[in-house]
Design an enzyme around this catalytic site. Structure first.
Site, PDB file in Angstrom:
ATOM      1  N   ASN A  63       1.060  -1.137  -0.384  1.00  0.00           N
ATOM      2  CA  ASN A  63      -0.309   0.119   0.512  1.00  0.00           C
ATOM      3  C   ASN A  63       0.918   1.468  -0.111  1.00  0.00           C
ATOM      4  OD1 ASN A  63      -2.540  -1.611  -0.249  1.00  0.00           O
ATOM      5  ND2 ASN A  63      -3.259  -1.362   2.240  1.00  0.00           N
ATOM      6  N   GLU A 127      -2.490  -0.644  -7.584  1.00  0.00           N
ATOM      7  CA  GLU A 127      -4.145   0.097  -7.458  1.00  0.00           C
ATOM      8  C   GLU A 127      -4.633   1.153  -7.532  1.00  0.00           C
ATOM      9  OE1 GLU A 127      -6.270  -3.330  -4.293  1.00  0.00           O
ATOM     10  OE2 GLU A 127      -4.858  -1.430  -3.230  1.00  0.00           O
ATOM     11  N   TRP A 219     -10.560  -8.062  11.774  1.00  0.00           N
ATOM     12  CA  TRP A 219      -9.457  -7.559  10.544  1.00  0.00           C
ATOM     13  C   TRP A 219      -8.165  -7.750  10.972  1.00  0.00           C
ATOM     14  CZ3 TRP A 219      -6.669  -3.103  10.105  1.00  0.00           C
ATOM     15  CH2 TRP A 219      -5.710  -2.685   8.865  1.00  0.00           C
ATOM     16  N   ARG A 250     -15.275  -3.219   5.354  1.00  0.00           N
ATOM     17  CA  ARG A 250     -14.312  -4.334   4.847  1.00  0.00           C
ATOM     18  C   ARG A 250     -16.342  -5.367   4.421  1.00  0.00           C
ATOM     19  NH1 ARG A 250     -10.941  -2.074   4.737  1.00  0.00           N
ATOM     20  NH2 ARG A 250      -8.591  -2.663   5.112  1.00  0.00           N
ATOM     21  N   ASP A 352      -7.904 -11.906  -4.625  1.00  0.00           N
ATOM     22  CA  ASP A 352      -7.498 -11.013  -3.204  1.00  0.00           C
ATOM     23  C   ASP A 352      -7.931 -10.702  -2.150  1.00  0.00           C
ATOM     24  OD1 ASP A 352      -7.797  -8.165  -3.402  1.00  0.00           O
ATOM     25  OD2 ASP A 352      -9.260  -7.987  -2.580  1.00  0.00           O
ATOM     26  N   HIS A 389      -1.555   1.480   9.668  1.00  0.00           N
ATOM     27  CA  HIS A 389      -2.217   1.887   8.619  1.00  0.00           C
ATOM     28  C   HIS A 389      -2.860   3.683   8.800  1.00  0.00           C
ATOM     29  CE1 HIS A 389      -5.555   0.753   5.985  1.00  0.00           C
ATOM     30  NE2 HIS A 389      -5.094  -0.704   5.268  1.00  0.00           N
ATOM     31  N   SER A 440       2.390  -1.874   5.060  1.00  0.00           N
ATOM     32  CA  SER A 440       3.756  -3.338   5.223  1.00  0.00           C
ATOM     33  C   SER A 440       4.870  -2.450   4.424  1.00  0.00           C
ATOM     34  CB  SER A 440       3.259  -4.576   4.613  1.00  0.00           C
ATOM     35  OG  SER A 440       3.025  -3.538   2.961  1.00  0.00           O
TER      36      SER A 440
HETATM   37  O1  SFD Z   1      -5.001  -3.614   2.379  1.00  0.00           O
HETATM   38  C1  SFD Z   1       5.659  -9.463  19.577  1.00  0.00           C
HETATM   39  N1  SFD Z   1      -2.170  -4.377   6.535  1.00  0.00           N
HETATM   40  C2  SFD Z   1      -0.848  -3.453   4.524  1.00  0.00           C
HETATM   41  N2  SFD Z   1      -0.862  -2.878   4.071  1.00  0.00           N
HETATM   42  C3  SFD Z   1      -0.372  -3.233   2.222  1.00  0.00           C
HETATM   43  O2  SFD Z   1       1.012  -3.291   2.801  1.00  0.00           O
HETATM   44  N3  SFD Z   1      -1.076  -3.595   1.748  1.00  0.00           N
HETATM   45  C4  SFD Z   1      -1.774  -4.233   2.376  1.00  0.00           C
HETATM   46  O3  SFD Z   1      -2.782  -5.277   1.721  1.00  0.00           O
HETATM   47  C5  SFD Z   1      -2.444  -4.349   3.655  1.00  0.00           C
HETATM   48  N4  SFD Z   1      -4.243  -4.542   4.290  1.00  0.00           N
HETATM   49  C6  SFD Z   1      -3.801  -5.208   5.308  1.00  0.00           C
HETATM   50  C7  SFD Z   1      -2.896  -4.702   6.385  1.00  0.00           C
HETATM   51  C8  SFD Z   1      -2.726  -5.335   7.657  1.00  0.00           C
HETATM   52  C9  SFD Z   1      -4.024  -6.194   7.950  1.00  0.00           C
HETATM   53  C10 SFD Z   1      -4.184  -6.556   9.080  1.00  0.00           C
HETATM   54  C11 SFD Z   1      -4.822  -6.203   7.249  1.00  0.00           C
HETATM   55  C12 SFD Z   1      -4.799  -6.934   5.740  1.00  0.00           C
HETATM   56  C13 SFD Z   1      -5.746  -7.888   7.295  1.00  0.00           C
HETATM   57  C14 SFD Z   1      -1.297  -3.917   7.426  1.00  0.00           C
HETATM   58  C15 SFD Z   1       0.218  -3.499   7.214  1.00  0.00           C
HETATM   59  O4  SFD Z   1       0.009  -5.720   7.336  1.00  0.00           O
HETATM   60  C16 SFD Z   1       0.862  -2.959   8.248  1.00  0.00           C
HETATM   61  O5  SFD Z   1       1.182  -1.896   8.519  1.00  0.00           O
HETATM   62  C17 SFD Z   1       2.077  -3.722   9.028  1.00  0.00           C
HETATM   63  O6  SFD Z   1       2.300  -5.351   9.211  1.00  0.00           O
HETATM   64  C18 SFD Z   1       2.755  -3.139  10.429  1.00  0.00           C
HETATM   65  O7  SFD Z   1       4.195  -3.656  10.895  1.00  0.00           O
HETATM   66  P1  SFD Z   1       4.717  -3.763  12.519  1.00  0.00           P
HETATM   67  O8  SFD Z   1       5.387  -4.131  12.641  1.00  0.00           O
HETATM   68  O9  SFD Z   1       4.202  -2.375  12.984  1.00  0.00           O
HETATM   69  O10 SFD Z   1       3.067  -4.946  12.580  1.00  0.00           O
HETATM   70  P2  SFD Z   1       3.097  -6.657  12.136  1.00  0.00           P
HETATM   71  O11 SFD Z   1       3.986  -7.220  11.017  1.00  0.00           O
HETATM   72  O12 SFD Z   1       1.665  -7.060  12.885  1.00  0.00           O
HETATM   73  O13 SFD Z   1       4.311  -7.549  13.591  1.00  0.00           O
HETATM   74  C19 SFD Z   1       3.703  -7.322  15.371  1.00  0.00           C
HETATM   75  C20 SFD Z   1       5.326  -8.863  15.682  1.00  0.00           C
HETATM   76  O14 SFD Z   1       5.439  -8.554  16.807  1.00  0.00           O
HETATM   77  C21 SFD Z   1       5.415  -9.711  17.284  1.00  0.00           C
HETATM   78  N5  SFD Z   1       4.224  -9.404  19.181  1.00  0.00           N
HETATM   79  N6  SFD Z   1       6.657 -10.708  20.117  1.00  0.00           N
HETATM   80  C22 SFD Z   1       7.128 -10.975  21.124  1.00  0.00           C
HETATM   81  N7  SFD Z   1       6.246  -9.881  22.245  1.00  0.00           N
HETATM   82  C23 SFD Z   1       4.945  -9.393  22.290  1.00  0.00           C
HETATM   83  N8  SFD Z   1       4.198  -9.378  23.182  1.00  0.00           N
HETATM   84  C24 SFD Z   1       4.750  -9.136  21.332  1.00  0.00           C
HETATM   85  N9  SFD Z   1       3.519  -9.216  20.404  1.00  0.00           N
HETATM   86  C25 SFD Z   1       3.111  -8.884  18.920  1.00  0.00           C
HETATM   87  C26 SFD Z   1       3.969 -10.611  16.462  1.00  0.00           C
HETATM   88  O15 SFD Z   1       4.495 -11.189  16.588  1.00  0.00           O
HETATM   89  C27 SFD Z   1       4.307 -10.040  15.187  1.00  0.00           C
HETATM   90  O16 SFD Z   1       5.791 -10.982  14.398  1.00  0.00           O
HETATM   91  S1  SFD Z   1      -5.139  -4.206   3.514  1.00  0.00           S
HETATM   92  O17 SFD Z   1      -5.905  -4.469   3.880  1.00  0.00           O
HETATM   93  O18 SFD Z   1      -5.943  -2.646   4.713  1.00  0.00           O
HETATM   94  P1  AMP Z   2      -7.542  -1.418   2.099  1.00  0.00           P
HETATM   95  O1  AMP Z   2      -8.447  -2.423   1.204  1.00  0.00           O
HETATM   96  O2  AMP Z   2      -9.369   0.073   2.423  1.00  0.00           O
HETATM   97  O3  AMP Z   2      -6.994  -0.805   3.216  1.00  0.00           O
HETATM   98  O4  AMP Z   2      -7.388   0.391   1.108  1.00  0.00           O
HETATM   99  C1  AMP Z   2      -5.995  -0.304   0.487  1.00  0.00           C
HETATM  100  C2  AMP Z   2      -5.584   0.759   0.042  1.00  0.00           C
HETATM  101  O5  AMP Z   2      -6.398   1.554  -0.405  1.00  0.00           O
HETATM  102  C3  AMP Z   2      -5.502   1.939   0.784  1.00  0.00           C
HETATM  103  O6  AMP Z   2      -3.979   2.279   0.477  1.00  0.00           O
HETATM  104  C4  AMP Z   2      -6.435   2.605   0.927  1.00  0.00           C
HETATM  105  O7  AMP Z   2      -6.438   3.999   2.225  1.00  0.00           O
HETATM  106  C5  AMP Z   2      -7.252   2.763  -0.156  1.00  0.00           C
HETATM  107  N1  AMP Z   2      -8.533   2.982  -0.254  1.00  0.00           N
HETATM  108  C6  AMP Z   2      -9.193   1.841   0.249  1.00  0.00           C
HETATM  109  N2  AMP Z   2     -10.536   2.570  -0.668  1.00  0.00           N
HETATM  110  C7  AMP Z   2     -10.281   3.831  -1.109  1.00  0.00           C
HETATM  111  C8  AMP Z   2     -11.035   4.869  -1.898  1.00  0.00           C
HETATM  112  N3  AMP Z   2     -12.497   4.065  -2.200  1.00  0.00           N
HETATM  113  N4  AMP Z   2     -10.493   5.762  -2.544  1.00  0.00           N
HETATM  114  C9  AMP Z   2      -9.093   6.330  -1.676  1.00  0.00           C
HETATM  115  N5  AMP Z   2      -8.271   5.345  -1.394  1.00  0.00           N
HETATM  116  C10 AMP Z   2      -8.742   4.147  -1.710  1.00  0.00           C
END
Ligand code: SFD
Ligand code: AMP
Length: 641
Positions: A63, A127, A219, A250, A352, A389, A440
């Site tokens: 993203n 995207e 989520w 979602r 997806d 996020h 990510s």
């Molecule tokens: O589109 C301990 N995110 C998405 N990012 C993208 O780039 N593309 C996507 O397609 C994304 N989609 C998405 C995303 C998130 C989620 C939940 C879904 C879908 C369903 C966001 C990214 O995933 C997010 O920004 C990053 O992963 C953040 O990275 P970070 O490192 O801050 O968090 P992490 O990856 O969740 O890792 C956490 C780690 O900590 C560990 N942990 N370890 C030891 N002791 C403890 N007490 C701990 N507690 C946690 C975990 O095990 C893990 O290793 S979309 O739908 O938005």
């Molecule tokens: P999402 O699947 O909602 O996490 O969206 C993935 C990426 O697309 C994130 O960067 C969101 O901010 C962006 N996004 C989702 N829906 C929209 C929308 N309707 N308009 C603009 N950006 C969006």
């Protein structure tokens, strides 16, 4: 009980807590610099790095990609986008620092074997403006492999299935952390010269929509429980944007992503009467200007318009998948070509979900959904804490020196990039605040930034902080206490969940969620709250904190559950206190203060920060100024026209 646990002492130079995107970025970068300086890097994850954190199931897009080499966008473009999406409140220096490094992280991912979609000319398939499509089922496996290689090649080590509980302090400097194995009777003491906090955000602080047989489906991944926020708070760090939760819209019940539908397939969402809230409610956006008038419309305002439909009884809301797919297919050419295109789109739609939310594909299959024929319901999820996020909660960290103006330097810079207000403690990903939209790829890039900065800190402060053995013994006893409590009282009642002497973690979690849901603006309260409700919540959270002393665990797994819920409780308290502090409504699609229903730019165009004082056991609320690093963008530049 504590005496049954072997104590393992680990001394290292750099300690990385977590094994997710940010921690992996930190480990790769730090290993490179550590090797040059003869330093050791140690990473600790509560789970197995191959599938830990938010990316466990994979993702379908990257993203954050700015496209600097392609000349597509500038760093300032990204900063403008993020500032407007967050209704004016971001740390531009942090967002810019990540944006200028994120592309190289994406190129590393590709080198390590992550398949990124390509067009016929060999360019990335977008995207949206900032998002790249990937075949991401094995995303985390690819990133973890590169991390483990980098660590071992540089003489570092990693621990998996060790749950971190508390920070260790040497005065005002972090000295490491304690934790326990979730598989063996081992208690760990990590002593380090610098510590990177990257343990993700938090879920299940609020009552989820999925209850009963669906409990656990959310989520956000159920295993991220607020460990980052708890750790930084307990170390006495200043926190920021604790009020800015994230509520994603979602696909309903299985939480499948919407981004590909809205951006790639250009789908619209309509209410039960067939109306499109993004069109019908456009005048509402005027109330939130200038932010309401930008393109893309900020995520929380998109939510808000849909929520208004729901509150008026116009739900359910549907993603018009059939309409979107058929429109693209019929534009592909004659009947034969349209049919071929339709098959292709159908496959992409299923992929997806299969790439990142397999349960949504299962739900579609179980309920006979053919997206090319039938719409699917979408809904606003329960609130989560994910600063990486479209939320912003996390620690208040120093920005990089070169991006500061003379004015911002006084407020935003204290020596090392992305170091918290506690010496030697660095934060990245969800652990660092006010730098949304890193996702990510940006979290990995921020991890690399702190990996390098933390090694610099160690080189310039090359002494091992002292740890107080008596204090460690006390912390060990405290960490293990729930096991003892269970053993002592388990026979007092016949139902193991009901006992006058203890509370088990699941019941504790339910109580926390009920408080947050009803008083702090959860789903049941339609994301609305006010001062009396927040004060009541704080009172009840206080009782819950007292009861946390009586948590009971029947085994190691439940012991982890106990501490996860204590961490959630602290995240909850920081959240409630900060919502109470900020007397306005700025992100109506995330939460509303019914007693302050409008935005107050005069008094609240600033950060709402907080700090728990470990010496006094008191909370302090702090306003910090929102200052621009770039000259403020002209309104016309932001209108997308
Ligand atoms: O589109 C301990 N995110 C998405 N990012 C993208 O780039 N593309 C996507 O397609 C994304 N989609 C998405 C995303 C998130 C989620 C939940 C879904 C879908 C369903 C966001 C990214 O995933 C997010 O920004 C990053 O992963 C953040 O990275 P970070 O490192 O801050 O968090 P992490 O990856 O969740 O890792 C956490 C780690 O900590 C560990 N942990 N370890 C030891 N002791 C403890 N007490 C701990 N507690 C946690 C975990 O095990 C893990 O290793 S979309 O739908 O938005
Ligand atoms: P999402 O699947 O909602 O996490 O969206 C993935 C990426 O697309 C994130 O960067 C969101 O901010 C962006 N996004 C989702 N829906 C929209 C929308 N309707 N308009 C603009 N950006 C969006």
């Amino acid at each position: 009980m504590a005496q049954n646990f072997e104590t393992v002492n680990v001394t290292t130079d750099l300690l990385i807590l977590g094994g997710g995107m940010a921690a992996c970025g930190a480990a790769v970068e730090a290993s490179y610099w550590a090797k040059k300086h003869g330093l050791k890097v140690t990473l600790v994850d509560k789970a197995a790095m191959d599938r830990s954190g938010a990316v466990a199931m994979g993702l379908s897009a990257l993203n954050q990609y700015v496209g600097l080499t392609e000349g597509k966008n500038t760093v300032k473009d990204y900063v403008d986008y993020v500032r407007m999406d967050l209704m004016g409140i971001i740390r531009e220096d942090l967002v810019a620092n990540i944006a200028r490094h994120v592309d190289s992280t994406v190129h590393l991912f590709e080198k390590w074997g992550l398949p990124i979609w390509k067009d016929e000319k060999g360019g990335y398939v977008h995207e949206g403006r900032w998002q790249l499509m990937i075949n991401g089922e094995s995303y985390k496996v690819v990133i973890a492999e590169a991390t483990k290689n980098a660590l071992t090649e540089a003489g570092g080590e990693y621990f998996e299935r060790v749950f971190i509980t508390e920070p260790l302090m040497d005065g005002d400097r972090v000295a490491g952390a304690i934790g326990f194995s979730v598989r063996e009777n081992k208690f760990y003491i990590f002593n380090a010269k610098a510590t990177i906090v990257a343990m993700g955000g938090a879920v299940h602080v609020f009552k989820p929509r999925s209850t009963g047989e669906g409990l656990g489906r959310a989520w956000y991944p159920p295993w991220n429980s607020g460990s980052s926020a708890y750790f930084t708070l307990r170390a006495g760090a200043e926190m920021t944007s604790q009020e800015i939760r994230f509520i994603p819209v979602r696909f309903k019940d299985a939480y499948g992503p919407v981004g590909a539908w809205f951006l790639l397939f250009k789908s619209q969402a309509t209410n039960a009467m067939g109306g499109n809230y993004m069109v019908e409610r456009v005048s509402e956006l005027e109330k939130w200007k200038p932010y309401g008038l930008v393109k893309p419309i900020p995520a929380n305002l998109r939510n808000w318009l849909g929520m208004m439909d729901i509150m008026e009884g116009k739900g359910p809301i549907y993603m018009r998948t059939e309409e979107a797919i058929n429109k693209i297919a019929s534009a592909a050419g004659d009947e034969k070509e349209a049919k071929k295109k339709l098959k292709e789109l159908e496959a992409e739609a299923w992929e997806d979900f299969l790439d990142m939310t397999i349960s949504q594909a299962i739900l579609w299959a179980a309920t006979n959904v053919e997206p090319e024929k039938k719409s699917s319901e979408i809904a606003a999820a329960e609130p989560y804490f994910i600063g990486s996020h479209s939320g912003a909660s996390g620690a208040w960290v120093s920005g990089p020196e070169d991006l500061q103006t003379s004015e911002t330097k006084k407020e935003y810079f204290w020596g090392y990039s992305h170091m918290a207000t506690v010496k030697g403690m660095f934060c990245a990903g969800d652990a660092s605040g006010a730098s949304s939209h890193k996702f990510s790829s940006g979290s990995h890039a921020e991890g690399r930034i702190v990996g390098k900065a933390a090694v610099k800190y160690i080189v310039e402060n090359n002494s091992l902080p002292k740890i107080d053995n008596a204090k460690v013994e006390e912390l060990k006893k405290r960490a293990m206490k729930p096991l003892e409590t269970f053993e002592q009282f388990k026979n007092v009642s016949t139902d193991p969940d009901i006992n006058p002497n203890y509370i088990r973690p699941k019941m504790f979690m339910f109580r926390l969620q009920k408080i947050m849901d009803e008083y702090v603006g959860g789903v049941s309260a339609q994301f609305s709250t006010n001062k009396p409700s927040l004060n009541r919540a704080l009172e009840l959270l206080g009782y819950l904190k007292e009861d946390s002393e009586n948590l009971a665990a029947k085994d190691l797994h439940e012991l982890m559950r106990c501490w996860e819920n204590v961490q959630r409780l602290w995240q909850a308290e920081a959240h409630a206190r900060t919502i109470l502090f900020r007397e306005e409504t700025r992100w109506p699609g995330y939460y509303r203060r019914a007693d302050f229903p409008t935005m107050d730019e005069k008094n609240w165009h600033c950060f709402a920060n907080c700090r728990w004082n470990p010496d006094k056991n008191e909370w302090e609320m702090i306003k910090r100024p929102m200052l621009h690093v770039y000259p403020k963008a002209q309104e016309h530049e932001l209108l997308g026209g």
